[in-house]
Enzyme design. Structure first.
Site, mmCIF file in Angstrom:
data_model
loop_
_atom_site.group_PDB
_atom_site.id
_atom_site.type_symbol
_atom_site.label_atom_id
_atom_site.label_comp_id
_atom_site.label_asym_id
_atom_site.label_seq_id
_atom_site.Cartn_x
_atom_site.Cartn_y
_atom_site.Cartn_z
ATOM 1 C CB CYS A 27 -3.549 2.349 -8.373
ATOM 2 S SG CYS A 27 -5.089 2.811 -7.554
ATOM 3 C CD GLN A 28 -1.331 -1.440 -2.812
ATOM 4 O OE1 GLN A 28 -0.446 -1.590 -3.643
ATOM 5 N NE2 GLN A 28 -1.776 -2.436 -2.072
#
Length: 144
Positions: free
Chosen positions: A103-104
């Site tokens: 993800c981020q």
């Protein structure tokens, strides 16, 4: 009487999930003899890159479609953890396949990994530090 801020109420289950995920990792030894890349492992960018490069590994970006479009790993599929259909889309995946999640920042992929492990997936790891760590390591992203 003071009320509990809404953010705190919403974050509490997520924090509990993350704490449980960490406890599972510690008790299982990472799921492999070396503990580096086994089931439930949090990998650094280099180890994650090696996992992504292994034949048959399914790379899953659990960010929003907008985040995915802004830049993602080559050949990644987008399965938004925050979408209403996440559980149904997850049920369509092969629980015996090899997965590499990101993800981020590593938060959502850690949550997704815990969910997948709870659902019986047998080989799941995620990128600690997320795509930011990937880019810091000088590894490439693509845009769509």
């Amino acid at each position: 009487m003071r009320t509990v801020p809404r953010r705190l109420v919403l974050l509490t289950p997520a924090l509990a999930l993350l704490a449980a995920c960490g406890a599972d990792d510690a008790s299982s030894g990472g799921g492999s003899p070396d503990g580096a890349s086994g089931n439930g492992a949090e990998l650094d960018a280099q180890a994650f890159s090696e996992r992504v490069g292994e034949p048959g590994t399914v790379v899953v970006d659990v960010r929003t479609p907008g985040e995915f479009a802004a830049g993602h790993l080559a050949d990644a599929v987008n399965l938004d953890l925050q979408s209403a259909d996440f559980a149904s889309r997850l049920s369509e995946l092969d629980p015996d396949a090899r997965y590499a999640l990101y993800c981020q920042s590593g938060n959502r992929s850690g949550q997704a990994m815990a969910t997948m492990l709870d659902e019986g997936f047998s080989d799941v790891a995620h990128l600690g530090g997320g795509i930011g760590a990937w880019q810091t390591a000088g590894l490439p992203v693509v845009t769509s």
